[in-house]
Design a protein around this motif. Structure first.
Motif, PDB file in Angstrom:
ATOM      1  N   THR A   3      33.048  54.661  65.337  1.00  0.00           N
ATOM      2  CA  THR A   3      33.758  53.573  64.675  1.00  0.00           C
ATOM      3  C   THR A   3      35.256  53.803  64.606  1.00  0.00           C
ATOM      4  O   THR A   3      36.058  52.886  64.850  1.00  0.00           O
TER       5      THR A   3
ATOM      6  N   SER B 166      32.732  43.220  74.716  1.00  0.00           N
ATOM      7  CA  SER B 166      31.573  42.946  73.853  1.00  0.00           C
ATOM      8  C   SER B 166      31.462  41.446  73.631  1.00  0.00           C
ATOM      9  O   SER B 166      32.426  40.803  73.192  1.00  0.00           O
ATOM     10  N   GLY B 167      30.307  40.907  73.960  1.00  0.00           N
ATOM     11  CA  GLY B 167      30.080  39.491  73.737  1.00  0.00           C
ATOM     12  C   GLY B 167      31.041  38.593  74.469  1.00  0.00           C
ATOM     13  O   GLY B 167      31.401  37.521  73.978  1.00  0.00           O
TER      14      GLY B 167
ATOM     15  N   GLN C 272      31.985  43.626  65.832  1.00  0.00           N
ATOM     16  CA  GLN C 272      30.590  43.843  65.483  1.00  0.00           C
ATOM     17  C   GLN C 272      30.348  43.807  63.970  1.00  0.00           C
ATOM     18  O   GLN C 272      29.204  43.774  63.527  1.00  0.00           O
TER      19      GLN C 272
ATOM     20  N   PHE D  38      24.768  50.512  70.516  1.00  0.00           N
ATOM     21  CA  PHE D  38      25.433  49.221  70.469  1.00  0.00           C
ATOM     22  C   PHE D  38      25.617  48.711  71.892  1.00  0.00           C
ATOM     23  O   PHE D  38      25.635  49.484  72.851  1.00  0.00           O
ATOM     24  N   LYS D  39      25.738  47.400  72.013  1.00  0.00           N
ATOM     25  CA  LYS D  39      25.875  46.788  73.331  1.00  0.00           C
ATOM     26  C   LYS D  39      27.346  46.529  73.640  1.00  0.00           C
ATOM     27  O   LYS D  39      28.048  45.914  72.848  1.00  0.00           O
ATOM     28  N   ALA D  40      27.767  47.012  74.783  1.00  0.00           N
ATOM     29  CA  ALA D  40      29.127  46.768  75.279  1.00  0.00           C
ATOM     30  C   ALA D  40      29.167  47.116  76.754  1.00  0.00           C
ATOM     31  O   ALA D  40      28.455  48.001  77.230  1.00  0.00           O
TER      32      ALA D  40
ATOM     33  N   LEU E  29      36.412  46.762  68.582  1.00  0.00           N
ATOM     34  CA  LEU E  29      34.968  46.553  68.713  1.00  0.00           C
ATOM     35  C   LEU E  29      34.281  46.626  67.361  1.00  0.00           C
ATOM     36  O   LEU E  29      33.357  45.857  67.082  1.00  0.00           O
ATOM     37  N   SER E  30      34.735  47.510  66.493  1.00  0.00           N
ATOM     38  CA  SER E  30      34.149  47.599  65.146  1.00  0.00           C
ATOM     39  C   SER E  30      34.371  46.308  64.386  1.00  0.00           C
ATOM     40  O   SER E  30      33.486  45.843  63.652  1.00  0.00           O
TER      41      SER E  30
ATOM     42  N   TRP F 206      31.154  46.247  61.749  1.00  0.00           N
ATOM     43  CA  TRP F 206      30.757  47.557  61.222  1.00  0.00           C
ATOM     44  C   TRP F 206      31.766  47.985  60.148  1.00  0.00           C
ATOM     45  O   TRP F 206      32.872  48.413  60.480  1.00  0.00           O
TER      46      TRP F 206
ATOM     47  N   GLU G  59      23.427  49.011  76.682  1.00  0.00           N
ATOM     48  CA  GLU G  59      23.343  49.731  75.416  1.00  0.00           C
ATOM     49  C   GLU G  59      24.015  51.096  75.551  1.00  0.00           C
ATOM     50  O   GLU G  59      23.732  51.853  76.474  1.00  0.00           O
TER      51      GLU G  59
END
Length: 370
Positions: A71, A54-55, A81, A91-93, A77-78, A83, A35
Protein backbone atom coordinates in the motif's frame (compact mmCIF):
# COMPACT_ATOMS: atom_id res chain seq x y z
CA UNK A 1 -3.90 -21.07 -20.19
CA UNK A 2 -3.49 -24.63 -18.84
CA UNK A 3 -3.65 -25.79 -15.24
CA UNK A 4 0.12 -25.95 -14.82
CA UNK A 5 0.56 -22.48 -16.33
CA UNK A 6 -2.02 -21.15 -13.90
CA UNK A 7 -0.30 -22.74 -10.92
CA UNK A 8 3.10 -21.50 -12.04
CA UNK A 9 1.83 -17.91 -12.32
CA UNK A 10 0.15 -18.20 -8.92
CA UNK A 11 3.52 -19.01 -7.39
CA UNK A 12 5.41 -16.24 -9.19
CA UNK A 13 5.87 -13.15 -7.02
CA UNK A 14 8.63 -11.48 -9.04
CA UNK A 15 7.51 -9.13 -11.78
CA UNK A 16 10.26 -8.24 -14.27
CA UNK A 17 11.02 -7.90 -17.96
CA UNK A 18 14.20 -9.15 -19.55
CA UNK A 19 14.15 -7.53 -22.99
CA UNK A 20 15.83 -9.68 -25.63
CA UNK A 21 14.81 -7.52 -28.59
CA UNK A 22 15.91 -4.13 -29.86
CA UNK A 23 12.58 -2.90 -31.20
CA UNK A 24 10.04 -3.56 -28.42
CA UNK A 25 8.53 -0.39 -27.00
CA UNK A 26 5.91 -1.79 -24.60
CA UNK A 27 5.43 -5.27 -23.09
CA UNK A 28 2.66 -6.39 -20.74
CA UNK A 29 3.57 -8.78 -17.91
CA UNK A 30 1.41 -11.94 -18.22
CA UNK A 31 -0.54 -12.99 -15.08
CA UNK A 32 -3.53 -15.23 -14.70
CA UNK A 33 -6.58 -12.99 -14.28
CA UNK A 34 -4.10 -10.13 -13.76
CA UNK A 35 -3.87 -11.06 -10.06
CA UNK A 36 -0.76 -9.85 -8.24
CA UNK A 37 0.12 -10.96 -4.74
CA UNK A 38 0.47 -8.50 -1.93
CA UNK A 39 4.20 -7.99 -1.40
CA UNK A 40 5.20 -9.06 -4.91
CA UNK A 41 8.65 -7.93 -6.01
CA UNK A 42 8.78 -5.53 -8.94
CA UNK A 43 12.16 -5.21 -10.66
CA UNK A 44 12.59 -2.40 -13.17
CA UNK A 45 15.92 -2.43 -14.96
CA UNK A 46 17.83 0.53 -16.44
CA UNK A 47 16.22 1.69 -19.66
CA UNK A 48 12.76 0.61 -18.47
CA UNK A 49 9.72 2.01 -16.70
CA UNK A 50 6.79 0.05 -15.24
CA UNK A 51 3.17 1.26 -15.29
CA UNK A 52 0.32 -0.25 -13.26
CA UNK A 53 -3.14 -0.10 -14.83
CA UNK A 54 -6.23 -0.89 -12.74
CA UNK A 55 -9.75 -0.95 -14.07
CA UNK A 56 -8.76 0.76 -17.28
CA UNK A 57 -7.09 3.65 -15.45
CA UNK A 58 -3.36 4.33 -15.39
CA UNK A 59 -2.17 4.22 -11.79
CA UNK A 60 1.37 4.20 -10.47
CA UNK A 61 4.57 4.53 -12.50
CA UNK A 62 7.96 3.14 -11.45
CA UNK A 63 11.44 3.99 -12.71
CA UNK A 64 14.50 1.72 -12.53
CA UNK A 65 14.77 0.01 -9.13
CA UNK A 66 13.51 -2.82 -6.90
CA UNK A 67 10.05 -2.41 -5.32
CA UNK A 68 7.82 -4.41 -3.02
CA UNK A 69 4.23 -3.86 -4.06
CA UNK A 70 2.33 -2.82 -0.96
CA UNK A 71 0.00 0.00 0.00
CA UNK A 72 2.64 2.52 0.94
CA UNK A 73 4.39 2.54 -2.45
CA UNK A 74 1.20 2.37 -4.54
CA UNK A 75 -0.57 5.60 -3.57
CA UNK A 76 -2.66 6.04 -6.70
CA UNK A 77 -3.66 2.37 -6.93
CA UNK A 78 -4.50 2.34 -3.22
CA UNK A 79 -6.79 5.32 -3.76
CA UNK A 80 -8.47 3.68 -6.76
CA UNK A 81 -9.03 0.43 -4.85
CA UNK A 82 -10.13 2.14 -1.64
CA UNK A 83 -7.52 0.53 0.59
CA UNK A 84 -7.46 2.61 3.74
CA UNK A 85 -5.74 0.17 6.03
CA UNK A 86 -3.65 -1.90 3.67
CA UNK A 87 -4.52 -5.19 2.00
CA UNK A 88 -3.53 -8.84 2.33
CA UNK A 89 -5.25 -10.59 -0.57
CA UNK A 90 -4.08 -10.55 -4.19
CA UNK A 91 -5.16 -7.55 -6.18
CA UNK A 92 -5.88 -7.15 -9.87
CA UNK A 93 -3.71 -4.85 -11.96
CA UNK A 94 -1.95 -4.95 -15.29
CA UNK A 95 1.76 -4.23 -15.35
CA UNK A 96 3.19 -2.69 -18.53
CA UNK A 97 6.92 -2.36 -19.04
CA UNK A 98 7.97 0.52 -21.30
CA UNK A 99 11.43 0.63 -22.87
CA UNK A 100 13.02 4.05 -22.54
CA UNK A 101 16.12 3.14 -24.53
CA UNK A 102 16.71 4.65 -27.93
CA UNK A 103 15.65 2.47 -30.82
CA UNK A 104 18.16 3.36 -33.51
CA UNK A 105 18.66 2.69 -37.20
CA UNK A 106 15.03 3.25 -38.13
CA UNK A 107 14.71 4.31 -41.76
CA UNK A 108 12.60 6.95 -43.46
CA UNK A 109 12.18 8.04 -47.06
CA UNK A 110 9.93 10.00 -49.38
CA UNK A 111 7.45 7.53 -50.95
CA UNK A 112 6.90 9.97 -53.84
CA UNK A 113 9.09 12.76 -55.27
CA UNK A 114 8.86 16.12 -53.53
CA UNK A 115 8.55 19.22 -55.70
CA UNK A 116 11.25 21.87 -55.23
CA UNK A 117 11.23 25.31 -56.86
CA UNK A 118 14.91 25.85 -57.61
CA UNK A 119 16.18 29.31 -58.66
CA UNK A 120 18.55 27.81 -61.26
CA UNK A 121 16.76 24.73 -62.63
CA UNK A 122 13.17 25.79 -62.02
CA UNK A 123 10.63 23.28 -60.64
CA UNK A 124 12.30 19.91 -60.09
CA UNK A 125 11.36 16.76 -58.21
CA UNK A 126 13.67 15.30 -55.59
CA UNK A 127 13.73 12.20 -53.40
CA UNK A 128 15.32 11.80 -49.97
CA UNK A 129 15.95 9.10 -47.39
CA UNK A 130 17.72 8.78 -44.07
CA UNK A 131 17.63 7.28 -40.57
CA UNK A 132 16.21 8.30 -37.21
CA UNK A 133 15.98 7.14 -33.59
CA UNK A 134 12.88 6.76 -31.43
CA UNK A 135 12.57 6.87 -27.64
CA UNK A 136 9.66 6.68 -25.16
CA UNK A 137 9.79 9.55 -22.65
CA UNK A 138 6.24 9.65 -21.23
CA UNK A 139 4.85 6.12 -20.67
CA UNK A 140 1.37 7.27 -19.66
CA UNK A 141 0.81 9.22 -22.89
CA UNK A 142 2.24 6.34 -24.94
CA UNK A 143 -0.13 3.82 -23.35
CA UNK A 144 -3.12 6.12 -23.57
CA UNK A 145 -2.71 7.34 -27.16
CA UNK A 146 -1.03 4.50 -29.07
CA UNK A 147 -0.55 1.19 -27.24
CA UNK A 148 -3.97 0.68 -25.67
CA UNK A 149 -4.35 -2.98 -24.71
CA UNK A 150 -1.60 -4.30 -26.98
CA UNK A 151 0.50 -6.74 -24.96
CA UNK A 152 3.59 -6.52 -27.19
CA UNK A 153 4.00 -3.20 -28.98
CA UNK A 154 6.87 -3.06 -31.50
CA UNK A 155 8.47 0.01 -33.05
CA UNK A 156 7.45 -1.06 -36.56
CA UNK A 157 3.80 -0.51 -35.54
CA UNK A 158 4.45 3.24 -35.46
CA UNK A 159 7.02 3.60 -38.26
CA UNK A 160 4.38 4.39 -40.90
CA UNK A 161 3.14 7.29 -38.78
CA UNK A 162 6.70 8.49 -38.18
CA UNK A 163 7.60 8.35 -41.87
CA UNK A 164 4.56 10.40 -42.78
CA UNK A 165 5.47 13.02 -40.18
CA UNK A 166 9.12 13.14 -41.34
CA UNK A 167 8.13 13.46 -45.02
CA UNK A 168 5.76 16.31 -44.19
CA UNK A 169 8.45 18.02 -42.09
CA UNK A 170 11.01 17.54 -44.88
CA UNK A 171 8.72 19.21 -47.43
CA UNK A 172 8.08 22.14 -45.11
CA UNK A 173 11.79 22.51 -44.32
CA UNK A 174 12.60 22.76 -48.05
CA UNK A 175 10.04 25.52 -48.45
CA UNK A 176 11.28 27.45 -45.41
CA UNK A 177 15.05 27.14 -45.92
CA UNK A 178 14.99 27.81 -49.70
CA UNK A 179 18.15 25.79 -50.29
CA UNK A 180 19.24 25.59 -53.98
CA UNK A 181 19.45 22.07 -55.39
CA UNK A 182 23.23 22.27 -55.85
CA UNK A 183 23.69 23.21 -52.16
CA UNK A 184 21.50 20.51 -50.64
CA UNK A 185 24.35 18.04 -50.12
CA UNK A 186 26.33 20.55 -48.05
CA UNK A 187 23.38 21.27 -45.75
CA UNK A 188 22.20 17.79 -44.78
CA UNK A 189 22.95 18.44 -41.11
CA UNK A 190 20.91 21.65 -41.07
CA UNK A 191 18.03 19.94 -42.84
CA UNK A 192 18.11 17.00 -40.41
CA UNK A 193 18.01 19.33 -37.39
CA UNK A 194 15.09 21.30 -38.79
CA UNK A 195 13.11 18.15 -39.65
CA UNK A 196 13.77 16.62 -36.22
CA UNK A 197 12.54 19.76 -34.41
CA UNK A 198 9.27 19.71 -36.36
CA UNK A 199 8.73 16.00 -35.71
CA UNK A 200 9.40 16.32 -31.96
CA UNK A 201 6.78 19.09 -31.74
CA UNK A 202 4.16 16.58 -32.89
CA UNK A 203 5.11 13.48 -30.90
CA UNK A 204 6.43 14.63 -27.52
CA UNK A 205 3.28 15.69 -25.69
CA UNK A 206 0.74 13.86 -27.81
CA UNK A 207 2.37 10.43 -27.98
CA UNK A 208 4.98 10.57 -25.21
CA UNK A 209 7.81 9.92 -27.69
CA UNK A 210 11.03 11.66 -28.61
CA UNK A 211 13.16 11.61 -31.75
CA UNK A 212 16.70 12.05 -30.37
CA UNK A 213 18.42 11.75 -33.76
CA UNK A 214 17.41 12.26 -37.37
CA UNK A 215 19.79 12.20 -40.32
CA UNK A 216 19.41 12.98 -44.02
CA UNK A 217 21.54 10.38 -45.79
CA UNK A 218 20.88 11.29 -49.43
CA UNK A 219 18.83 13.65 -51.59
CA UNK A 220 18.68 12.62 -55.25
CA UNK A 221 17.71 14.66 -58.30
CA UNK A 222 15.87 13.33 -61.38
CA UNK A 223 18.03 11.39 -63.83
CA UNK A 224 17.65 14.02 -66.56
CA UNK A 225 18.86 16.78 -64.22
CA UNK A 226 21.82 14.66 -63.10
CA UNK A 227 22.82 14.09 -66.74
CA UNK A 228 22.60 17.83 -67.42
CA UNK A 229 24.81 18.49 -64.42
CA UNK A 230 27.32 15.90 -65.65
CA UNK A 231 27.38 17.59 -69.06
CA UNK A 232 27.92 21.00 -67.51
CA UNK A 233 30.72 19.61 -65.34
CA UNK A 234 32.38 18.01 -68.38
CA UNK A 235 32.27 21.29 -70.29
CA UNK A 236 33.81 23.07 -67.32
CA UNK A 237 36.61 20.52 -67.16
CA UNK A 238 37.26 20.78 -70.94
CA UNK A 239 37.71 24.56 -70.77
CA UNK A 240 39.03 25.75 -74.17
CA UNK A 241 36.73 24.25 -76.82
CA UNK A 242 39.18 25.01 -79.68
CA UNK A 243 41.90 22.95 -78.03
CA UNK A 244 39.41 20.19 -77.35
CA UNK A 245 38.39 20.11 -81.03
CA UNK A 246 42.05 19.90 -82.05
CA UNK A 247 42.44 17.00 -79.66
CA UNK A 248 39.38 15.28 -81.17
CA UNK A 249 40.74 15.80 -84.70
CA UNK A 250 44.02 14.24 -83.67
CA UNK A 251 42.19 11.19 -82.32
CA UNK A 252 40.24 10.93 -85.58
CA UNK A 253 43.49 10.99 -87.56
CA UNK A 254 44.89 8.18 -85.44
CA UNK A 255 41.72 6.11 -85.88
CA UNK A 256 41.76 6.68 -89.67
CA UNK A 257 45.39 5.60 -89.90
CA UNK A 258 44.63 2.39 -87.97
CA UNK A 259 41.60 1.57 -90.15
CA UNK A 260 42.93 -1.10 -92.53
CA UNK A 261 39.77 -1.15 -94.68
CA UNK A 262 40.01 2.52 -95.54
CA UNK A 263 43.01 2.22 -97.84
CA UNK A 264 44.25 5.32 -99.63
CA UNK A 265 40.93 7.07 -99.11
CA UNK A 266 41.40 6.88 -95.35
CA UNK A 267 44.94 8.15 -95.76
CA UNK A 268 43.66 11.07 -97.84
CA UNK A 269 41.16 11.80 -95.10
CA UNK A 270 43.91 11.83 -92.50
CA UNK A 271 46.03 14.14 -94.66
CA UNK A 272 43.12 16.51 -95.23
CA UNK A 273 42.26 16.63 -91.52
CA UNK A 274 45.90 17.17 -90.65
CA UNK A 275 46.12 20.13 -93.05
CA UNK A 276 42.86 21.53 -91.65
CA UNK A 277 44.14 21.21 -88.09
CA UNK A 278 47.46 22.77 -89.01
CA UNK A 279 45.69 25.68 -90.66
CA UNK A 280 43.53 26.08 -87.59
CA UNK A 281 46.55 26.10 -85.28
CA UNK A 282 48.46 28.50 -87.52
CA UNK A 283 45.49 30.83 -87.71
CA UNK A 284 45.15 30.79 -83.94
CA UNK A 285 48.86 31.43 -83.45
CA UNK A 286 49.28 34.20 -86.02
CA UNK A 287 46.02 35.97 -85.23
CA UNK A 288 44.10 38.17 -87.57
CA UNK A 289 46.09 40.86 -89.36
CA UNK A 290 44.57 44.32 -89.52
CA UNK A 291 42.89 45.04 -92.86
CA UNK A 292 42.87 48.35 -94.63
CA UNK A 293 39.41 47.84 -96.09
CA UNK A 294 36.33 45.77 -95.48
CA UNK A 295 36.86 42.03 -95.19
CA UNK A 296 36.25 39.95 -98.33
CA UNK A 297 33.34 37.53 -98.41
CA UNK A 298 34.32 33.98 -97.38
CA UNK A 299 34.72 31.46 -100.23
CA UNK A 300 31.95 28.90 -100.75
CA UNK A 301 32.46 25.63 -98.88
CA UNK A 302 34.16 22.92 -100.96
CA UNK A 303 32.19 19.92 -102.09
CA UNK A 304 32.22 16.99 -99.68
CA UNK A 305 32.52 13.60 -101.43
CA UNK A 306 31.57 10.21 -100.02
CA UNK A 307 33.13 6.99 -101.30
CA UNK A 308 31.82 3.40 -101.06
CA UNK A 309 34.75 1.16 -100.06
CA UNK A 310 34.31 -2.55 -99.25
CA UNK A 311 30.60 -2.10 -98.61
CA UNK A 312 31.15 0.84 -96.24
CA UNK A 313 30.71 4.56 -96.67
CA UNK A 314 33.87 6.64 -96.20
CA UNK A 315 34.14 10.39 -96.10
CA UNK A 316 33.49 13.15 -96.46
CA UNK A 317 36.57 13.89 -98.63
CA UNK A 318 37.61 17.00 -100.46
CA UNK A 319 38.24 17.04 -104.22
CA UNK A 320 42.00 17.17 -103.54
CA UNK A 321 41.76 14.05 -101.41
CA UNK A 322 39.81 12.22 -104.09
CA UNK A 323 42.41 13.25 -106.65
CA UNK A 324 45.12 11.81 -104.45
CA UNK A 325 43.15 8.58 -104.13
CA UNK A 326 42.70 8.38 -107.92
CA UNK A 327 46.40 8.98 -108.48
CA UNK A 328 47.31 6.20 -106.06
CA UNK A 329 44.83 3.80 -107.63
CA UNK A 330 42.70 3.47 -104.53
CA UNK A 331 39.80 5.20 -106.26
CA UNK A 332 39.06 3.74 -109.71
CA UNK A 333 36.65 4.64 -112.48
CA UNK A 334 34.15 2.12 -111.11
CA UNK A 335 34.32 3.34 -107.51
CA UNK A 336 30.88 4.54 -106.41
CA UNK A 337 30.84 8.15 -105.19
CA UNK A 338 28.23 10.66 -104.04
CA UNK A 339 28.08 14.34 -103.09
CA UNK A 340 25.33 16.82 -102.28
CA UNK A 341 23.24 17.57 -105.38
CA UNK A 342 23.55 14.07 -106.90
CA UNK A 343 20.39 12.01 -107.20
CA UNK A 344 22.14 8.68 -106.53
CA UNK A 345 25.50 6.99 -106.17
CA UNK A 346 27.41 6.86 -109.45
CA UNK A 347 30.67 5.50 -110.77
CA UNK A 348 33.45 8.05 -110.39
CA UNK A 349 34.25 8.16 -114.12
CA UNK A 350 30.63 9.09 -114.93
CA UNK A 351 30.60 12.14 -112.69
CA UNK A 352 31.51 15.27 -114.72
CA UNK A 353 33.40 16.84 -111.82
CA UNK A 354 35.64 13.77 -111.52
CA UNK A 355 35.85 12.37 -115.07
CA UNK A 356 38.72 14.68 -115.97
CA UNK A 357 40.86 13.19 -113.20
CA UNK A 358 40.94 9.81 -114.93
CA UNK A 359 43.57 10.57 -117.63
CA UNK A 360 45.12 7.87 -119.68
CA UNK A 361 48.44 6.84 -118.36
CA UNK A 362 51.38 5.42 -120.23
CA UNK A 363 51.55 1.63 -120.17
CA UNK A 364 54.15 0.09 -117.90
CA UNK A 365 57.63 -0.42 -119.48
CA UNK A 366 58.24 -3.75 -121.25
CA UNK A 367 60.12 -6.42 -119.32
CA UNK A 368 63.88 -6.47 -119.88
CA UNK A 369 65.14 -8.85 -122.62
CA UNK A 370 66.09 -12.32 -121.54
Amino acid sequence: MGLFDRLRHELIDIIEWIDDSNHTLVWRFPRYNNEIKNGAQLIVRPGQMAVLVSGGEIADTYGPGHYELETKNMPILSTLQGWKYGFESPFKAEVYFVSTRQITDLKWGTPNPVMLRDPEFGPIRIRAFGTYALQAVEPKALLREIVGTDDDFQSDEITDLMRSMITSAFTQALADLQIPALDLASRYQELGGTIRARVVEQIDDEYGLDCPQLFVVNISLPEAVEKALDTRTSMGVIGDMNKFQQYQMGNAMTAAAENQSGGGAAEGLGLGMGMAMAGRMMGGAMGASPAAGPAAAPPPPPAAWHVAVAGQTKGPFSLAQLSSGIASGEVTKDTMVWTAGMEAWSAAATVPALSGLFVSQAPPPPPPPM
